[in-house]
Structure formats: structure tokens, C-alpha cells
Design a protein around this motif. Sequence first.
Motif, PDB file in Angstrom:
ATOM      1  N   GLY A 129       0.819  -1.205   0.000  1.00 14.44           N
ATOM      2  CA  GLY A 129       0.000   0.000   0.000  1.00 14.44           C
ATOM      3  C   GLY A 129       0.853   1.256   0.000  1.00 14.44           C
ATOM      4  O   GLY A 129       0.544   2.228  -0.692  1.00 14.44           O
ATOM      5  N   PHE A 148      -0.197   3.788  -3.233  1.00 11.81           N
ATOM      6  CA  PHE A 148      -1.114   4.916  -3.056  1.00 11.81           C
ATOM      7  C   PHE A 148      -0.461   6.233  -3.476  1.00 11.81           C
ATOM      8  O   PHE A 148       0.766   6.363  -3.425  1.00 11.81           O
ATOM      9  N   TYR A 153      -1.781  11.041   2.736  1.00  8.82           N
ATOM     10  CA  TYR A 153      -2.913  10.618   3.577  1.00  8.82           C
ATOM     11  C   TYR A 153      -3.313   9.177   3.281  1.00  8.82           C
ATOM     12  O   TYR A 153      -3.526   8.382   4.198  1.00  8.82           O
ATOM     13  N   THR A 154      -3.393   8.842   1.991  1.00  6.43           N
ATOM     14  CA  THR A 154      -3.787   7.469   1.665  1.00  6.43           C
ATOM     15  C   THR A 154      -2.706   6.477   2.065  1.00  6.43           C
ATOM     16  O   THR A 154      -3.002   5.351   2.458  1.00  6.43           O
ATOM     17  N   LEU A 188      -0.870   6.852   4.701  1.00  2.64           N
ATOM     18  CA  LEU A 188      -1.048   6.666   6.142  1.00  2.64           C
ATOM     19  C   LEU A 188      -2.145   5.655   6.432  1.00  2.64           C
ATOM     20  O   LEU A 188      -2.066   4.911   7.410  1.00  2.64           O
ATOM     21  N   HIS A 189      -3.207   5.643   5.569  1.00  2.00           N
ATOM     22  CA  HIS A 189      -4.252   4.627   5.759  1.00  2.00           C
ATOM     23  C   HIS A 189      -3.637   3.237   5.764  1.00  2.00           C
ATOM     24  O   HIS A 189      -3.901   2.435   6.660  1.00  2.00           O
ATOM     25  N   ALA A 190      -2.807   2.964   4.739  1.00  2.00           N
ATOM     26  CA  ALA A 190      -2.179   1.645   4.668  1.00  2.00           C
ATOM     27  C   ALA A 190      -1.247   1.444   5.851  1.00  2.00           C
ATOM     28  O   ALA A 190      -1.232   0.389   6.480  1.00  2.00           O
ATOM     29  N   THR A 238      -1.191   2.699   8.943  1.00  2.00           N
ATOM     30  CA  THR A 238      -1.690   2.524  10.295  1.00  2.00           C
ATOM     31  C   THR A 238      -2.530   1.268  10.444  1.00  2.00           C
ATOM     32  O   THR A 238      -2.279   0.462  11.329  1.00  2.00           O
ATOM     33  N   LYS A 239      -3.553   1.127   9.593  1.00  2.00           N
ATOM     34  CA  LYS A 239      -4.509   0.041   9.842  1.00  2.00           C
ATOM     35  C   LYS A 239      -3.866  -1.318   9.665  1.00  2.00           C
ATOM     36  O   LYS A 239      -3.948  -2.177  10.544  1.00  2.00           O
ATOM     37  N   ALA A 281      -0.042   8.709  13.512  1.00  2.00           N
ATOM     38  CA  ALA A 281      -0.620   8.936  12.186  1.00  2.00           C
ATOM     39  C   ALA A 281      -1.337  10.283  12.147  1.00  2.00           C
ATOM     40  O   ALA A 281      -1.206  11.048  11.186  1.00  2.00           O
ATOM     41  N   ASN A 300      -9.509  -3.525   7.660  1.00  2.00           N
ATOM     42  CA  ASN A 300      -8.362  -4.129   7.009  1.00  2.00           C
ATOM     43  C   ASN A 300      -8.737  -4.812   5.715  1.00  2.00           C
ATOM     44  O   ASN A 300      -7.992  -4.735   4.739  1.00  2.00           O
ATOM     45  N   VAL A 343      -9.126  -1.922   3.271  1.00  2.00           N
ATOM     46  CA  VAL A 343      -7.861  -1.361   2.794  1.00  2.00           C
ATOM     47  C   VAL A 343      -7.130  -2.366   1.897  1.00  2.00           C
ATOM     48  O   VAL A 343      -6.521  -1.985   0.893  1.00  2.00           O
ATOM     49  N   VAL A 398      -5.846  -1.552  -1.734  1.00  2.00           N
ATOM     50  CA  VAL A 398      -4.439  -1.689  -2.103  1.00  2.00           C
ATOM     51  C   VAL A 398      -4.320  -2.503  -3.385  1.00  2.00           C
ATOM     52  O   VAL A 398      -3.562  -2.164  -4.305  1.00  2.00           O
ATOM     53  N   LEU A 430      -9.370   8.534   8.626  1.00  2.00           N
ATOM     54  CA  LEU A 430      -8.150   8.913   9.346  1.00  2.00           C
ATOM     55  C   LEU A 430      -8.371  10.315   9.890  1.00  2.00           C
ATOM     56  O   LEU A 430      -8.655  11.225   9.130  1.00  2.00           O
ATOM     57  N   HIS A 433     -10.029  12.460   7.138  1.00  2.00           N
ATOM     58  CA  HIS A 433      -9.677  12.103   5.766  1.00  2.00           C
ATOM     59  C   HIS A 433     -10.357  10.782   5.440  1.00  2.00           C
ATOM     60  O   HIS A 433     -10.184   9.789   6.140  1.00  2.00           O
TER      61      HIS A 433
END
Lengths: 138, 174
Positions: free
Chosen positions: A24, A28, A32-33, A35-37, A39-40, A90, B85, B88, B92, B128, B142
Motif C-alpha cells: 500500500g 497509493f 494521507y492514503t 497513512l491509511h495503509a 496505520t490500519k 498517524a 483491514n 484497505v 491496495v 483517518l 480524511h
Amino acid sequence: MIFDIIIYVFLGIGVFFNVLAGVGLLRFPDVYTRLHAGTKCTTFGSIFIIGSVILIGFKNWWSGDLNGSVLVIHSAFALIAILLTNPVSAHAIARAAHKSGVMPAQAVIDELQDKPTEKSTRKKTSSKTAFSKKEGEQ
Amino acid sequence: MLAFIITTLLCFVIYLLFTTGSGTEVLGLWSWIEIAFGALLSIVVGIAARKIFVKDSFRMLNPVRWFTFLVYMIGPFFIALTKANLDVAYRVITGKIKPGIVKISPGLKTDFGITLLANSITLTPGTLSVDIDENTNDLYIHWINVDEKALEKKPVDCKYICGNFPKWVRRIAE
């Protein structure tokens, strides 16, 4: 035997999600996107990896090794630390990025741009409180 | 005084957890020296940190709140984390995104509550937390896949972003 299989399955799930977080980060388009990958997926992967470590610790503890308890409790604390610090960091990175002018790529909407800047609100509130104090004195 | 006792006790319990396996004298897990030294250290920390640790009120002492917090972590939070998850992972692999920053006003008052909600939002599906308005406790989120239906009403309704998390947080922290 079944215990070992559960441990291996947990490790597999954890490694899969951590690898996905890396993919990710590469795929990306902006901060910001990514960071999505970042953190989660890492949090979820770490939950399963640490879960398998905790299971190994319980197994050792059950068979009479006192060091098993150390493994269980210390890795549980590591898990709590990850759960607390990962979203906070994050948030800090995202806030700093937006303050230094990095706009989200391909954005449909950005309501944060309309937010009044902190300096102006602070001045307003401070002047208001000063004014009301003066009024009270009079 | 109560603040000092709470801080010292919590510190002592955490010290004991970190030093399991140090001996076999007490309950088969601790040695007397570790317990004595832990008590001494936690009294020092209790004196130094009581005003930082307990700030405004003692409402978090209620065991019902701790129990609700545990139920929240194991139940709705973990389910949302799993969904996040898978979501995401899907994004991805396929690369389908439609990002944007929206504002929500959950209407929470305490610092602890808003921290808990912001952390939960960061760890749950496609959202986020980026910034916070400190005067009104509004959050700027976000969102990786913006729903057109949600944008009709401003500020955006909480149920699109975090489901019924504000209700849980209010039960835990306020």
C-alpha cells in the motif's frame, strides 16, 4: 499439535497484512492514503503476530517454565503500546502535512481548508475574554 | 490524597506485571525484594505525578466504565478493525480510491472521550482523523472513499464515518 497450528495460522495472517501495508505504501498516491495503509494494516498484522507470541508464552507457562509469564505480559504491553501510539502518530503526521500545505491528491472535497486558522481564533477568544473582564470590573 | 492513592496503586500493579518471574517466594511469581522496591518506587511516582494523572474528576474510577471499555474493545471495535483491514486490502490491490476531507461534529465534551473517538476513527474503515477544532471539538476526517449521499448534509452525519462509536464513547468517558 492443534496449538501449534493456531500459532502458525496467526503468524501467517499477521505477515500477510504487514506485507500488504508495504504494498500500500508503494501504490497509493499521496501522504494521507499512504497513512491509511501504514496505520490500519500494521496494527492488525501486529495484533496477530503478538497474539501468536502470547500463545507460545502461555504454552511455555503451562509446561512449568516461569519465563513464559514474562513473554506473555511483556508482549501484551507491547500490543497496548502499539494500539495507543500508532493512531496518535498517524494523526500527528497527517496534521503536520496539511499544515505545511500538502493537499490530498485526487480529492473530491476538502473542508479543512475552510477551517479558520488557529492564530485568528486565539486572538478573538483572548480579546473577548479581556473585554468581558474589563466590563466586569467596571 | 485520593489522587495519590490511585496513582500509587496503578503504578504498583504495573510494576508487578513487569517483574513476574523474578522469584518464587510470593504466589510463585515474585520475590520479596522486587515487591518492596516496587512499593518504594510507586510511592515516589505517586507523589510526583498525582496532579498530572488525575486532572479534573474521578468519574473513570467507576468499574462499570472499565467493563464497558473492555466490551467495546472486544466487540464493535475489533469487528470494525477487521472490516477496515479487508477494505484497505481491497483498495491496495485494486487501487480504487476517491479521497476527501470532511468535518464531523460528534458532540463530545471531555478530552479523554475525544481522544478515544479519534483513535477509534483512525483504526476503522477508510477514515483517518487529521485535525481537530479545539473550541467545538469537531473532527476533520480524511476519508478514502467519499460517499456522495453523505455530502448532502453539512456537517457530515457521524453514522457514515464511525457508526455508533460516539454512543459507546459517551457511555465510557462522559
